[in-house]
Scaffold this active site. Structure first.
Site, mmCIF file in Angstrom:
data_model
loop_
_atom_site.group_PDB
_atom_site.id
_atom_site.type_symbol
_atom_site.label_atom_id
_atom_site.label_comp_id
_atom_site.label_asym_id
_atom_site.label_seq_id
_atom_site.Cartn_x
_atom_site.Cartn_y
_atom_site.Cartn_z
ATOM 1 N N LYS A 145 -15.140 14.265 -10.613
ATOM 2 C CA LYS A 145 -13.776 14.767 -10.432
ATOM 3 C C LYS A 145 -13.775 16.213 -9.917
ATOM 4 C CE LYS A 145 -11.109 11.299 -11.439
ATOM 5 N NZ LYS A 145 -10.180 10.764 -10.416
ATOM 6 N N SER A 173 -8.833 14.960 -14.104
ATOM 7 C CA SER A 173 -8.814 14.730 -15.544
ATOM 8 C C SER A 173 -9.122 16.042 -16.248
ATOM 9 C CB SER A 173 -9.857 13.678 -15.930
ATOM 10 O OG SER A 173 -10.084 13.679 -17.328
ATOM 11 N N SER A 174 -8.560 16.222 -17.444
ATOM 12 C CA SER A 174 -8.809 17.459 -18.185
ATOM 13 C C SER A 174 -10.261 17.582 -18.634
ATOM 14 C CB SER A 174 -7.880 17.536 -19.404
ATOM 15 O OG SER A 174 -8.091 16.440 -20.268
ATOM 16 N N CYS A 175 -11.050 16.502 -18.534
ATOM 17 C CA CYS A 175 -12.467 16.582 -18.921
ATOM 18 C C CYS A 175 -13.280 17.424 -17.944
ATOM 19 C CB CYS A 175 -13.072 15.192 -19.049
ATOM 20 S SG CYS A 175 -13.328 14.338 -17.484
ATOM 21 N N HIS A 233 -9.314 4.080 -23.709
ATOM 22 C CA HIS A 233 -9.219 5.393 -24.334
ATOM 23 C C HIS A 233 -8.603 5.264 -25.729
ATOM 24 C CE1 HIS A 233 -9.640 6.743 -20.061
ATOM 25 N NE2 HIS A 233 -10.405 7.622 -20.658
ATOM 26 N N TYR A 263 -18.494 11.638 -15.192
ATOM 27 C CA TYR A 263 -17.125 11.477 -14.683
ATOM 28 C C TYR A 263 -16.545 12.840 -14.296
ATOM 29 C CZ TYR A 263 -12.192 10.013 -14.663
ATOM 30 O OH TYR A 263 -10.886 9.769 -14.321
#
Length: 313
Positions: free
Chosen positions: A141, A108-110, A180, A137
């Site tokens: 990842k 994920s881009s987070c 989301h 999270y």
């Protein structure tokens, strides 16, 4: 990947996993292995080890994850970290132990720092602190993609990772509290339209900038990378385009046909100010997205309408 290769898609019922299955079948891959959560709990190490020992998939797409929006992430920090870290480690480790030729990890881009340079290149990973609202999270990842990298470096595996921007599309989660931003807006404006509600209040002030990728475009990239990319560094998956949450909200309202007033609750958090991925790496390999945002929102709304029970997830 050979067309008759045994391919395991973990998380095939989710938005990303189901899109990967659709894309694999579209390209002629038929030997696809799937398991529901009831059939295989990826958080149970012994069960995952037994599955890999029996099936021995040659290729693995790891799209399974515990996901949610700002509320879900902030209320269940420990759950998000534990479940995601345990399931990804179980799958990646068992794949390695059983001779999997290639594995692709979906992140994920987070994972990128809260104040990362914009657009965010793959190289900015771990250069400064994360966004606190989804830190748990993100850490899980990061651990998954780093484990893939470390297996490559220590044992010569060919395990890769891809980091998608905000995703949307068929099989999305439209839950009022755990979804989301884009699917949440689709549900809220649909219900407001159906019930004749004159005002809809959204979180924050609408200023954060976001990028959105239609999930079938991501699936196309995932199969492309499995066939054309090897390396320790992750690959960003996005459009390279961004818009404000205010602009997104107005676009969703337009597609759904909501004519009421949109208000903003500035006492609620905005989240990260800006999240745009640098997609030049994928572009240099010859890949680009296909679905424009308004078209994708329309397709997503059609999917939402076709299965009202999905809104209860």
């Amino acid at each position: 990947m050979e067309k008759n290769a045994k391919i395991y898609v973990a998380g095939h019922r989710g938005m990303v996993g189901s899109a990967i299955v659709r894309e694999l079948k579209r390209q002629g891959y038929e030997n696809i292995i799937t398991r529901t959560h009831a059939e295989l709990d990826l958080c149970r190490q012994e069960a995952v080890e037994a599955f890999f020992e029996q099936e021995k998939p040659e290729y693995v797409f790891l799209a399974a994850a515990k996901v949610g929006g700002i509320v879900a992430n902030s209320e269940a920090l420990a759950d998000f970290m534990y479940d995601n870290m345990i399931l990804e480690m179980n799958v990646i480790h068992s794949a390695w132990k059983n001779g999997c030729k290639k594995l692709e990890f979906l992140g994920s881009s987070c994972i990128y720092p809260r104040m990362a340079p914009q657009p965010m290149p793959e190289s900015c990973l771990l250069t400064s602190e994360l966004e606190k609202t989804n830190e748990a999270y993100a850490l899980a990842k990061i651990s998954g993609l780093k484990y893939c990298e470390f297996l490559n470096r220590q044992y010569g595996t060919d395990y890769i990772s891809v980091m998608p921007t905000n995703l949307y599309g068929p099989n999305d989660n439209y839950h009022p509290e755990h979804s989301h931003v884009l699917p949440a807006l689709i549900r809220r404006f649909h219900e407001a339209k159906v019930n004749g509600v004159k005002e809809v209040t959204c979180w924050g002030d609408g200023s954060p900038l976001r990028e959105f990728l239609y999930v079938d475009d991501l699936a196309d990239l995932c199969v492309f990378l499995m066939n054309h990319y090897s390396g320790n560094e992750t690959v960003n998956a996005g459009t390279g385009k961004e818009l404000s949450i205010k602009e997104l909200t107005e676009l969703v309202a337009k597609v759904i046909g909501y004519k009421g007033t949109i208000l903003w609750d500035t006492s609620k958090p905005n989240g990260t100010p800006r999240k745009l991925l640098d997609v030049s790496k994928a572009a240099k390999m010859g890949w680009t997205y296909k679905t424009e945002l308004e078209d994708g929102i329309r397709l997503s709304y059609e999917d939402f309408l076709s299965n009202p029970m999905r809104a209860e997830r």
